[in-house]
Design an enzyme around this catalytic site. Sequence first.
Site, PDB file in Angstrom:
ATOM      1  N   THR A  13      33.836  57.889  36.440  1.00 22.16           N
ATOM      2  CA  THR A  13      33.833  58.457  34.897  1.00 22.16           C
ATOM      3  C   THR A  13      32.277  59.239  35.041  1.00 22.16           C
ATOM      4  O   THR A  13      32.078  60.200  34.361  1.00 22.16           O
ATOM      5  CB  THR A  13      33.413  57.319  33.988  1.00 22.16           C
ATOM      6  OG1 THR A  13      34.844  56.821  33.608  1.00 22.16           O
ATOM      7  CG2 THR A  13      32.953  57.833  32.540  1.00 22.16           C
ATOM      8  N   ASP A  71      39.815  58.915  39.809  1.00 25.95           N
ATOM      9  CA  ASP A  71      39.708  57.897  39.037  1.00 25.95           C
ATOM     10  C   ASP A  71      39.896  56.498  39.943  1.00 25.95           C
ATOM     11  O   ASP A  71      40.714  56.610  40.680  1.00 25.95           O
ATOM     12  CB  ASP A  71      40.545  57.715  38.038  1.00 25.95           C
ATOM     13  CG  ASP A  71      40.434  57.002  37.124  1.00 25.95           C
ATOM     14  OD1 ASP A  71      40.364  57.334  35.766  1.00 25.95           O
ATOM     15  OD2 ASP A  71      40.544  55.905  37.411  1.00 25.95           O
ATOM     16  N   SER A  72      38.788  55.357  39.628  1.00 25.07           N
ATOM     17  CA  SER A  72      38.915  54.519  40.812  1.00 25.07           C
ATOM     18  C   SER A  72      40.484  53.546  40.639  1.00 25.07           C
ATOM     19  O   SER A  72      40.783  52.848  41.675  1.00 25.07           O
ATOM     20  CB  SER A  72      37.803  53.650  40.613  1.00 25.07           C
ATOM     21  OG  SER A  72      37.774  52.750  39.709  1.00 25.07           O
ATOM     22  N   SER A  73      41.060  53.830  39.624  1.00 26.38           N
ATOM     23  CA  SER A  73      42.537  53.134  39.470  1.00 26.38           C
ATOM     24  C   SER A  73      43.255  53.580  40.706  1.00 26.38           C
ATOM     25  O   SER A  73      44.255  53.005  40.958  1.00 26.38           O
ATOM     26  CB  SER A  73      43.074  53.485  38.266  1.00 26.38           C
ATOM     27  OG  SER A  73      42.217  53.511  37.243  1.00 26.38           O
ATOM     28  N   THR A 103      34.300  52.617  37.408  1.00 23.43           N
ATOM     29  CA  THR A 103      34.005  51.102  37.050  1.00 23.43           C
ATOM     30  C   THR A 103      35.512  50.271  37.309  1.00 23.43           C
ATOM     31  O   THR A 103      35.159  49.040  37.489  1.00 23.43           O
ATOM     32  CB  THR A 103      33.310  50.961  35.827  1.00 23.43           C
ATOM     33  OG1 THR A 103      34.358  51.321  34.849  1.00 23.43           O
ATOM     34  CG2 THR A 103      32.370  51.735  35.632  1.00 23.43           C
ATOM     35  N   ASP A 104      36.414  50.762  36.792  1.00 21.70           N
ATOM     36  CA  ASP A 104      37.853  49.906  37.098  1.00 21.70           C
ATOM     37  C   ASP A 104      37.878  49.268  38.397  1.00 21.70           C
ATOM     38  O   ASP A 104      38.243  48.138  38.180  1.00 21.70           O
ATOM     39  CB  ASP A 104      38.921  50.959  36.764  1.00 21.70           C
ATOM     40  CG  ASP A 104      38.843  51.611  35.421  1.00 21.70           C
ATOM     41  OD1 ASP A 104      38.274  50.699  34.389  1.00 21.70           O
ATOM     42  OD2 ASP A 104      39.600  52.248  35.029  1.00 21.70           O
ATOM     43  N   THR A 284      39.967  30.113  40.771  1.00 20.87           N
ATOM     44  CA  THR A 284      40.303  29.810  39.131  1.00 20.87           C
ATOM     45  C   THR A 284      40.448  31.100  38.413  1.00 20.87           C
ATOM     46  O   THR A 284      39.854  31.981  38.673  1.00 20.87           O
ATOM     47  CB  THR A 284      39.171  28.893  38.654  1.00 20.87           C
ATOM     48  OG1 THR A 284      39.262  28.912  37.428  1.00 20.87           O
ATOM     49  CG2 THR A 284      37.528  29.576  39.057  1.00 20.87           C
ATOM     50  N   GLN A 285      41.044  31.084  37.128  1.00 22.76           N
ATOM     51  CA  GLN A 285      41.259  31.910  36.363  1.00 22.76           C
ATOM     52  C   GLN A 285      40.008  32.278  35.719  1.00 22.76           C
ATOM     53  O   GLN A 285      39.886  33.176  34.795  1.00 22.76           O
ATOM     54  CB  GLN A 285      42.429  31.816  35.156  1.00 22.76           C
ATOM     55  CG  GLN A 285      43.747  31.901  36.238  1.00 22.76           C
ATOM     56  CD  GLN A 285      44.928  31.593  35.112  1.00 22.76           C
ATOM     57  OE1 GLN A 285      44.688  31.360  33.821  1.00 22.76           O
ATOM     58  NE2 GLN A 285      46.122  31.261  35.726  1.00 22.76           N
ATOM     59  N   CYS A 286      39.106  31.155  35.682  1.00 24.28           N
ATOM     60  CA  CYS A 286      38.104  31.220  34.579  1.00 24.28           C
ATOM     61  C   CYS A 286      36.964  32.142  35.210  1.00 24.28           C
ATOM     62  O   CYS A 286      37.025  32.084  36.403  1.00 24.28           O
ATOM     63  CB  CYS A 286      37.331  29.745  34.512  1.00 24.28           C
ATOM     64  SG  CYS A 286      38.527  28.600  33.731  1.00 24.28           S
TER      65      CYS A 286
HETATM   66  N1  ASP Z   1      38.901  54.838  34.954  1.00 23.35           N
HETATM   67  C1  ASP Z   1      37.638  55.164  35.379  1.00 23.35           C
HETATM   68  C2  ASP Z   1      37.276  54.751  36.891  1.00 23.35           C
HETATM   69  O1  ASP Z   1      37.509  53.892  37.148  1.00 23.35           O
HETATM   70  C3  ASP Z   1      36.546  54.276  34.629  1.00 23.35           C
HETATM   71  C4  ASP Z   1      35.079  54.481  35.122  1.00 23.35           C
HETATM   72  O2  ASP Z   1      34.605  54.930  35.665  1.00 23.35           O
HETATM   73  O3  ASP Z   1      34.252  53.876  34.055  1.00 23.35           O
HETATM   74  O4  ASP Z   1      37.378  55.474  37.616  1.00 23.35           O
END
Ligand code: ASP
Length: 357
Positions: A13, A71-73, A103-104, A284-286
Amino acid sequence: MEARVRVLYTGGTIGMLETERGYSPAPGHLEAQLARLPQLHDPAVERFCMPRSRFGRRVRYEVVEYEPLLDSSNMGIEDWARIARDIGAAHDDVQGFVVLHGTDTMAYTASALSFMLEGLKKTVIVTGSQIPLSELRNDAIDNLVGALTLAGHFEIPEVGLYFRDRLLRGNRARKVDAAGLDAFQSPNAPPLAEVGIEVAVRWDEVRPREEGPLVVHDAMSPHVAALRVFPGLHAGLVENFLRPPLAGVVLETYGAGNMPDRNRALLEALAEASRRGVVVVNVTQCLRGEVVPHYATGRALADVGVVSLGDMTPEAALTKLSFLLGSGASPDEVRAAMARSLRGERTEAAPPRFSRA
Ligand code: ASP
């Protein structure tokens, strides 16, 4: 005095533009934005150089823009390997690195890099933002100024993740907010540094420089997966999931590491996979806390060969498994290394103390 920092711009982003289909990365756009920001570029000096800091130092940085910007996805093992190799290639030429990233999957990349860069001597900081740099109100400028300042002034020989005034150990960090600007936490480990009026590095938390030369491990196994336990999880489904080529599984269990121990077929599926050499580990999931053998439902997993990872994050567990399996180690060697802390990714149990001395 001047410090040199290499910025690896992978996407995210931070450098995106609004398009008809939503935010998307645009080549050249980030550098154009940087050139007009006085905190990030002193126009009197050749590109790019920050103004002199209060420590009397200028941070000169070069931006390496990746192609394609992602996009990091969309990122995976090959992208981690490219970043690790680029850091390896410039390791001796600069003071530090800033990796600009979405961030993803930032916590996965930061974790993966921590394992891939053995013997790291330089500060490596992964950062990004929730709002693009070009928006009037954004978190990108602060995150970038903070990350460049830390990388250019402080020798923190680890892979860190910088967001909202905090430098976290990368393999302890998790994305905890999809919209808020305080999007990352390291719930089981204190920050390595906090940036307020002063820059406070917690030197007692920073790992000492590792001995030996930098070794970049870029062979990661793709045959790893995560399995989140949920009420009603069917043994037959798990049996199928555990088939080859799967070589390593991160089980995300309840609370302190618990799993339904009355479902014998489910436990037998895990036991059979372990016997075949599949490495199964338990986190853990926590968000906070760790896997501890307090309950019979948790011990049942240890009985079938599942390795407890204490307070390791699922992101660190998955990338560490991929790293160790990619190294060609045997299943038993991988199990033993998973249980130990290699890069500070796990709190090691301290012996009990009964007095201050
Ligand atoms: N979808 C974006 C990514 O991970 C989200 C971000 O950068 O905040 O590339």
